[in-house]
Design a protein around this motif. Structure first.
Motif, PDB file in Angstrom:
ATOM      1  N   ASP A   1       0.869  -1.182   0.000  1.00 17.60           N
ATOM      2  CA  ASP A   1       0.000   0.000   0.000  1.00 17.60           C
ATOM      3  C   ASP A   1       0.904   1.230   0.000  1.00 17.60           C
ATOM      4  O   ASP A   1       1.430   1.640   1.037  1.00 17.60           O
ATOM      5  N   LEU A   2       1.087   1.798  -1.180  1.00 20.19           N
ATOM      6  CA  LEU A   2       2.035   2.909  -1.318  1.00 20.19           C
ATOM      7  C   LEU A   2       1.594   4.163  -0.565  1.00 20.19           C
ATOM      8  O   LEU A   2       2.427   5.002  -0.228  1.00 20.19           O
ATOM      9  N   THR A   3       0.316   4.285  -0.261  1.00 20.40           N
ATOM     10  CA  THR A   3      -0.144   5.475   0.471  1.00 20.40           C
ATOM     11  C   THR A   3       0.453   5.507   1.882  1.00 20.40           C
ATOM     12  O   THR A   3       0.581   6.565   2.485  1.00 20.40           O
ATOM     13  N   ALA A   4       0.849   4.327   2.401  1.00 23.88           N
ATOM     14  CA  ALA A   4       1.450   4.256   3.738  1.00 23.88           C
ATOM     15  C   ALA A   4       2.821   4.927   3.774  1.00 23.88           C
ATOM     16  O   ALA A   4       3.368   5.189   4.844  1.00 23.88           O
ATOM     17  N   LEU A   5       3.367   5.206   2.577  1.00 23.75           N
ATOM     18  CA  LEU A   5       4.722   5.791   2.497  1.00 23.75           C
ATOM     19  C   LEU A   5       4.687   7.296   2.256  1.00 23.75           C
ATOM     20  O   LEU A   5       5.735   7.925   2.129  1.00 23.75           O
ATOM     21  N   ASP A   6       3.488   7.862   2.197  1.00 26.61           N
ATOM     22  CA  ASP A   6       3.371   9.313   1.956  1.00 26.61           C
ATOM     23  C   ASP A   6       4.131  10.097   3.017  1.00 26.61           C
ATOM     24  O   ASP A   6       3.959   9.866   4.222  1.00 26.61           O
ATOM     25  N   GLY A   7       4.983  11.009   2.571  1.00 31.46           N
ATOM     26  CA  GLY A   7       5.705  11.867   3.505  1.00 31.46           C
ATOM     27  C   GLY A   7       7.010  11.297   4.022  1.00 31.46           C
ATOM     28  O   GLY A   7       7.693  11.934   4.820  1.00 31.46           O
ATOM     29  N   TYR A   8       7.357  10.085   3.572  1.00 32.78           N
ATOM     30  CA  TYR A   8       8.609   9.452   4.028  1.00 32.78           C
ATOM     31  C   TYR A   8       9.700   9.581   2.973  1.00 32.78           C
ATOM     32  O   TYR A   8       9.428   9.553   1.772  1.00 32.78           O
ATOM     33  N   ARG A   9      10.943   9.692   3.454  1.00 31.68           N
ATOM     34  CA  ARG A   9      12.094   9.484   2.583  1.00 31.68           C
ATOM     35  C   ARG A   9      12.410   7.995   2.670  1.00 31.68           C
ATOM     36  O   ARG A   9      12.567   7.477   3.776  1.00 31.68           O
ATOM     37  N   PHE A  10      12.501   7.323   1.531  1.00 26.26           N
ATOM     38  CA  PHE A  10      12.741   5.882   1.640  1.00 26.26           C
ATOM     39  C   PHE A  10      13.533   5.300   0.470  1.00 26.26           C
ATOM     40  O   PHE A  10      13.454   5.765  -0.658  1.00 26.26           O
ATOM     41  N   PHE A  11      14.312   4.288   0.827  1.00 21.55           N
ATOM     42  CA  PHE A  11      15.009   3.455  -0.150  1.00 21.55           C
ATOM     43  C   PHE A  11      14.175   2.198  -0.392  1.00 21.55           C
ATOM     44  O   PHE A  11      13.544   1.678   0.529  1.00 21.55           O
ATOM     45  N   VAL A  12      14.236   1.682  -1.599  1.00 19.18           N
ATOM     46  CA  VAL A  12      13.727   0.339  -1.878  1.00 19.18           C
ATOM     47  C   VAL A  12      14.940  -0.567  -2.067  1.00 19.18           C
ATOM     48  O   VAL A  12      15.904  -0.207  -2.759  1.00 19.18           O
ATOM     49  N   ALA A  13      14.909  -1.728  -1.432  1.00 19.21           N
ATOM     50  CA  ALA A  13      16.000  -2.699  -1.531  1.00 19.21           C
ATOM     51  C   ALA A  13      15.386  -4.091  -1.641  1.00 19.21           C
ATOM     52  O   ALA A  13      14.167  -4.244  -1.649  1.00 19.21           O
ATOM     53  N   GLY A  14      16.232  -5.089  -1.715  1.00 18.14           N
ATOM     54  CA  GLY A  14      15.748  -6.472  -1.730  1.00 18.14           C
ATOM     55  C   GLY A  14      15.545  -6.998  -3.133  1.00 18.14           C
ATOM     56  O   GLY A  14      14.543  -6.704  -3.778  1.00 18.14           O
ATOM     57  N   GLY A  15      16.528  -7.731  -3.618  1.00 15.05           N
ATOM     58  CA  GLY A  15      16.374  -8.375  -4.918  1.00 15.05           C
ATOM     59  C   GLY A  15      16.517  -7.462  -6.124  1.00 15.05           C
ATOM     60  O   GLY A  15      16.209  -7.860  -7.246  1.00 15.05           O
ATOM     61  N   LEU A  16      16.971  -6.228  -5.907  1.00 14.93           N
ATOM     62  CA  LEU A  16      17.158  -5.328  -7.057  1.00 14.93           C
ATOM     63  C   LEU A  16      18.378  -5.758  -7.860  1.00 14.93           C
ATOM     64  O   LEU A  16      19.357  -6.263  -7.318  1.00 14.93           O
ATOM     65  N   ASN A  17      18.320  -5.517  -9.159  1.00 14.77           N
ATOM     66  CA  ASN A  17      19.451  -5.775 -10.048  1.00 14.77           C
ATOM     67  C   ASN A  17      19.313  -4.853 -11.265  1.00 14.77           C
ATOM     68  O   ASN A  17      18.300  -4.135 -11.382  1.00 14.77           O
ATOM     69  N   PRO A  18      20.296  -4.843 -12.157  1.00  9.59           N
ATOM     70  CA  PRO A  18      20.199  -3.931 -13.306  1.00  9.59           C
ATOM     71  C   PRO A  18      18.954  -4.171 -14.167  1.00  9.59           C
ATOM     72  O   PRO A  18      18.460  -3.249 -14.816  1.00  9.59           O
ATOM     73  N   GLU A  19      18.435  -5.401 -14.158  1.00  6.97           N
ATOM     74  CA  GLU A  19      17.292  -5.719 -15.015  1.00  6.97           C
ATOM     75  C   GLU A  19      15.950  -5.244 -14.451  1.00  6.97           C
ATOM     76  O   GLU A  19      15.050  -4.903 -15.208  1.00  6.97           O
ATOM     77  N   ASN A  20      15.799  -5.235 -13.127  1.00  5.57           N
ATOM     78  CA  ASN A  20      14.472  -4.918 -12.579  1.00  5.57           C
ATOM     79  C   ASN A  20      14.384  -3.587 -11.841  1.00  5.57           C
ATOM     80  O   ASN A  20      13.313  -3.202 -11.389  1.00  5.57           O
ATOM     81  N   VAL A  21      15.507  -2.884 -11.715  1.00  5.94           N
ATOM     82  CA  VAL A  21      15.475  -1.653 -10.911  1.00  5.94           C
ATOM     83  C   VAL A  21      14.569  -0.587 -11.543  1.00  5.94           C
ATOM     84  O   VAL A  21      13.920   0.180 -10.838  1.00  5.94           O
ATOM     85  N   GLY A  22      14.492  -0.580 -12.856  1.00 10.95           N
ATOM     86  CA  GLY A  22      13.608   0.388 -13.514  1.00 10.95           C
ATOM     87  C   GLY A  22      12.158   0.169 -13.133  1.00 10.95           C
ATOM     88  O   GLY A  22      11.405   1.123 -12.891  1.00 10.95           O
TER      89      GLY A  22
END
Length: 201
Positions: A142-163
């Motif tokens: 639920d992306l609305t839960a992140l409103d107003g936060y500075r945040f990184f996304v991590a976990g399983g990222l790689n050059p193919e899926n980061v976009g």
């Protein structure tokens, strides 16, 4: 956008991350196959420009030890991957990134206690705390839960899926470690490719 390359343990990988345009580089001080000593991290960080933030990753470490390593290495930020409280985070002498494992797409209620800090969304830990290299269920969050936060996304990222991750989350930053490795070792070409892919978004 912030781009953090974490788990660095060689001069070549640090140099490639910096040269390619990483905004943050991470050193792991918790138990991990990527763990480095404070002395070695200081050596690796000695030529890193001030524009690139040096981040130390800790898991439920004694606060005095954290402060000592911050001073010794010259860390700009501390990333907390354990059960650390907001009170603990408030006492750290540099800005804090607080990691939360996302299970079944649920953002933990506890992130509200860390609104003054930067949040890191990760998959639940596997063998070691500090990330598993697996992606969590992006489409369930639920992306609305992140409103107003500075945040990184991590976990399983790689050059193919980061976009795709950037398109879904529109995060403040992305964080990668195992996704830019080959056979458990940082791959200089993958680091370069990952950063280039983010820059093109």
């Amino acid at each position: 956008m912030w781009i953090k390359i974490c788990g660095l343990s060689t001069q070549a990988a640090v140099d490639m991350a910096v040269a390619s345009g990483a905004t943050h580089i991470g050193f792991v001080f918790a138990e991990s196959k990527r763990q480095v000593t404070p002395e070695y991290a200081k050596y690796l960080a000695k030529n890193v420009p001030k524009t690139v933030k040096k981040v130390g990753l800790f898991v439920d470490e004694d606060l005095a030890v954290v402060q000592e390593i911050v001073a010794k290495v010259g860390l700009d930020m501390v990333q907390l991957h354990g059960q650390e409280s907001a009170d603990y985070a408030a006492q750290v002498s540099v800005p804090v990134i607080k990691a939360f494992g996302i299970k079944d797409g649920k953002i933990p209620d506890a992130i509200a206690d860390f609104k003054a800090h930067t949040i890191l969304l990760d998959a639940p830990p596997a063998q070691f705390a500090g990330g598993s290299g697996q992606a969590f269920d992006w489409d369930k969050v639920d992306l609305t839960a992140l409103d107003g936060y500075r945040f990184f996304v991590a976990g399983g990222l790689n050059p193919e899926n980061v976009g795709q991750a950037i398109a879904i989350f529109k995060p403040t930053g992305v964080d990668v470690s195992s996704g830019v490795e080959s056979e458990g070792v940082k791959d200089l070409e993958k680091i370069k490719k990952f950063i280039l892919k983010v820059r093109r978004q």
